[in-house]
Design an enzyme around this catalytic site. Structure first.
Site, short mmCIF file in Angstrom:
data_model
loop_
_atom_site.label_atom_id
_atom_site.label_comp_id
_atom_site.label_asym_id
_atom_site.label_seq_id
_atom_site.Cartn_x
_atom_site.Cartn_y
_atom_site.Cartn_z
N ASP A 245 0.91 -1.35 -0.05
CA ASP A 245 -0.07 0.13 -0.02
C ASP A 245 0.79 1.28 0.17
O ASP A 245 1.89 1.48 0.87
CB ASP A 245 -0.81 0.04 1.18
CG ASP A 245 -1.67 1.26 1.42
OD1 ASP A 245 -1.75 1.92 0.48
OD2 ASP A 245 -2.45 1.13 2.48
N HIS B 61 -3.88 4.41 6.56
CA HIS B 61 -2.79 3.86 5.70
C HIS B 61 -1.52 4.20 6.49
O HIS B 61 -1.25 5.23 6.90
CB HIS B 61 -2.73 4.58 4.45
CG HIS B 61 -4.24 4.31 3.58
ND1 HIS B 61 -4.22 3.09 2.97
CD2 HIS B 61 -5.32 4.94 3.41
CE1 HIS B 61 -5.40 3.19 2.28
NE2 HIS B 61 -6.10 4.44 2.63
#
Lengths: 575, 575
Positions: free
Chosen positions: A218, A391
């Protein structure tokens, strides 16, 4: 692994046609192929296809939300065309978590193969089931949980708990004879998560001991230095805001952020407020979360809006959607003073407990200004710590790289700036620069003998959903919309004698989106009449040629007179 | 000053028509009136009108840049209609500094009165002169400098140095028998400014001793806590970035930010790079700044782009416009690989030494992604300290309030969220809450006996510049553009017998911005033919009524079939 010459960069990569119509280079026996059909080079519509021995495994199938350059579009799907003739070869679709950018396109993929096995954790599949119900689909769901090891045809999958801004997110390790791949999905490393469910760094380390050949990571926050504070630190901030509120409180956040809502509920209980959920997706998702035991809702806490409206202002709290300034959301309606039930009063407290997605700034600031203008106190991430990202930023990504110690890295989920920043982090932890592959949507990465490299490219376009249709709105329509949206149009209709090309009535001229001045186009009729007399004397009777002439003179006139570029729409009707 | 009941809030304020056509309440003798025609409730088109004894003084006359909801618009002007019949009463236009949102509309105001005295500091007036030259206007410029005290009719003005992101900015104190007003313009409190020209806090304190009755204060950063670091701290960051660059360097910043450019030039000199200025406004403004001694350009440092292109990559530095992602700017062209001269190569360094104005995020990130994709290293405020704001945040505003100690406060320059935050700061420093007047564009504030209060409202609309025209594009045109931009249009042209209403040829149907599918509208012709046979049998011959019927059936069809809402454009031509 033996060294290998530098791979061509993406822009030098050979351009191939659609796969399989114009097939990419053959995949060597025993090798693994990876192609993203969405999500690399953009934030959204994540979908990665793995191929081994003629079989396919798909990870995620999400939507992308349109930007200014895609006006009128509701959703953007991954481009399935590279695999649409190979749906029978797909062993499974694995979903890492239930956010729209990971599951939103599932119903559209299932139209191609309704019985496709859809693999995911309990909450993820519950959201998929709800979505499929709206599409009148009955998906073939296969529930898994962290720690499970399951085979789908050629692919042996192992699932790991990861921490994100939605419960029950997983990472997936994919084992084939070509090697071990680890795909993080969306991930962060909250070390004190609200539900105690840590990202399984220990599992990643064990996998690293075994040897990870390719690591898909990610990239969303790779540009951001350091660490994210824990989700649980939001609770005390909400507490202090709601404690001092003596009127109504409205908290807006994402409709899937169960832990954020949990903290709001806990604070509401503490301050003796009942809670009304506002917004269809909020009501639906929190119902699912409560049913699955992921959201703890004390009996009697929830009321519906009508009940809430009868209660004293300091005894109620609304949890609402609309945190991104969506114009039709309840919160936007309140900010415009147009909500059917809730009118904002001076002294009300509104909390935007949410991120500000790039591109939504004006909409969100518009909502904040509307609420402030009505006298509300608005608390948002710009003035209080009411949001943390889901994130991993750079500091946490370094932990991941050092645990996994991958041979090859492929940054996923991000625009180019994010991918590059993530690649730099991989290199800093010791991954050789030429083992880090930035491969945007459609770029084919083949892992041969443990080495990942770009081998080609398939065409990956934007597939637009507009209303009930998928795919009929394309770049040409969007380009027309952009022209029309900037300058409107001027239409000129002329009826001509089909044998002589002579106008049989005066031209009809009208403009929309061009000017508020009713006289703005006064010059056009005589201009067109003059042009028609020219085309007539030149013996031109072809309606298409007459239309071209009209378009040319009117276009020139409007450029000279106004310095504008509306669309010029001539219609020539022969009678 | 005696206490006064709470004033009506803006939304409760009486709605008046245009002033003077529908005049506001009469101004009591000896009282001062303040009306913003732009800049309050929005960021841009700053323009404040002061009235005393029948005479007017204007402070600033800027433009606002359009947002998504104003497609195709080039500029938005303040609404002059409240004063257009009173231009002879204006004693002067005072400009606080040379940014577009403070001077951009000057040429449009001068069209109403070409000899209007335009007052400002040297650099400000030089920029105004250049702008007026482009408009072929010869303005009546009156130069002032900090410390000057000058009378314009009824208004005695005193000017104070203020620090901002452009040289030579001033604040203005306006003395009338009604009291002392201080207007900050745009302001910050850099305590170590690059040019040594401090915001004159000492002067403000002296004025505070005298007594400031009304304080108009820049609200832009009122939501931001703390202090801005000094502009001079950008220099070392630029130095470290440019020091490690071994290829081309391109620094983008605002074309009026002389001190930022100065620091770039200084670093270029230090590292042996020649400098090419890119962009018309950059070249023009830096020329003016150098001529006025505000920018120090060592002889031989500057080269033009053509010369720069012949030099070694590590000996050249470009200073460019385009820091906001403007699609036609040099930097955007480079990011798309479309610049005529400069193509970005892997390893080039690009610095965006600029703010990110809300609403420009997608454009700026698009430029960054394009540059990164081409292999450049992009340094921007998201990953390095290469920008500081030009506006005082909360901590600095407190210094201002405590120096000035105003009796009444009117936050200016900002959206509602900024105005409210600024008002709260005033109250924190001891200004009574009911002496703080939030008065958005058009709200009339009268200062009577030393007390400022809302007394009415004049209509203040948005005046749009689109191409060569001012004002002919209004809300109706914009609303059409939004519809067209979202859904395109479907046009249906029918020719009917004027006496019977009978169609004399098949309907012509076409769509633009509706679908890429050539068959998308295949159902429409027969639908319209059927409707025409209905209208004919109903004896309807009025083209307008026939058009309405056609619009209705096609609109319903497209909503049912596609769930879309294109504009339906019927044209009925009787022959």
């Amino acid at each position: 692994m033996s060294p290998q010459p530098a791979r061509p960069t993406q822009s030098q990569a050979p351009k191939a046609g659609k796969w399989p119509h114009n097939p990419p280079p053959p995949l060597p026996e025993g090798a693994l192929r990876v192609v993203a059909l969405g999500g690399i080079g953009e934030v959204g519509r994540n979908m990665t296809v793995f191929e081994f021995a003629g079989r396919l495994l798909i990870v995620d199938c999400g939507v992308l939300f349109p930007e200014d350059q895609q006006p009128g579009v509701d959703l953007i799907l991954p481009d399935f065309s590279a695999i649409e003739n190979r749906m029978a070869d797909v062993d499974a679709l694995v979903l890492t978590h239930g956010h729209e950018d990971h599951i939103g396109a599932v119903p559209f993929l299932l139209r191609l193969r309704p019985d496709l096995p859809v693999v995911g954790s309990r909450f993820t599949l519950a959201l998929v089931a709800a979505k499929c119900k709206e599409h009148r689909l009955n998906p073939n769901l296969r529930e898994v949980k962290e720690g499970d090891t399951t085979s789908y045809g050629e692919f042996d999958c192992e699932f790991f708990a990861v921490n994100h801004s939605i419960p029950d997110a997983i990472a997936v390790a994919i084992r084939t004879p070509a090697g071990v791949v680890l795909h993080t999905g969306d991930i962060k490393l909250d070390q004190l998560p609200l539900d105690g469910r840590l990202t399984d760094l220990a599992g990643f380390s064990r996998l690293g001991d075994e040897g990870v050949d390719l690591f898909l990571v990610d990239s969303t926050n790779a540009e951001v230095p350091g660490f994210v504070i824990s989700e649980r630190e939001i609770g005390p901030v909400l507490d202090s805001v709601i404690r001092r509120a003596d009127q109504r409180v409205i908290v807006a956040c994402f409709a899937s952020h169960v832990h954020r809502v949990q903290q709001v509920l806990d604070v509401a209980v503490k301050h003796g407020r009942r809670v009304a959920l506002v917004g269809r997706s909020m009501v639906r998702n929190m119902g699912i979360a409560a049913d699955l035991g992921l959201l703890n809702v004390p009996a009697g806490l929830l009321v519906n809006i009508d009940e809430a409206m009868t209660m004293s202002d300091d005894q109620v709290l609304f949890v609402s959607t609309g945190s991104q300034g969506e114009p039709l959301s309840a919160l936007s309606r309140m900010a415009r003073g147009e909500h059917r039930q809730i009118s904002i009063r001076p002294g009300d407290t509104i909390v935007l407990a949410s991120s500000l997605i790039p591109g939504n700034e004006n909409a969100v600031f518009g909502v904040i200004n509307g609420l402030v203008r009505l006298g509300a106190d608005v608390v948002h991430q710009g003035n209080a710590k009411v949001h943390v990202s889901g994130h991993a930023p750079a500091g946490e990504l370094l932990f991941l790289y050092n645990a996994v110690r991958p041979s090859n890295v492929m940054p996923v989920h991000g625009e180019w700036r994010h991918l590059r920043a993530n690649a730099a982090l991989a290199v800093q932890t010791g991954v050789p620069a030429d083992h880090v592959v930035i491969a945007e949507d459609g770029v084919i990465v083949d892992m041969v003998d443990g080495r990942a490299a770009i081998s080609g490219r398939v065409e990956v376009g934007h597939v637009y959903v507009d209303g009930l249709s998928v795919g009929d709105v394309g770049e040409s329509t969007l380009s027309d919309r952009l022209v029309l949206g900037e300058g409107g149009f001027i239409s000129i209709t002329v009826v001509v004698d089909s044998s002589t090309g002579r106008a049989v009535s005066p031209p009809t001229v009208s403009g929309r989106g061009f000017s508020d001045d009713p006289k703005a186009l006064d010059g056009v009729v005589s201009l067109v009449e003059m042009e028609l007399s020219h085309t007539e004397s030149a013996g031109i009777t072809d309606p298409h040629r007459i239309a071209q002439s009209v378009r040319r003179v009117v276009g020139r006139w409007v450029a000279d007179t106004y310095r504008r570029r509306p669309m010029i729409v001539p219609t020539v009707i022969p009678v």
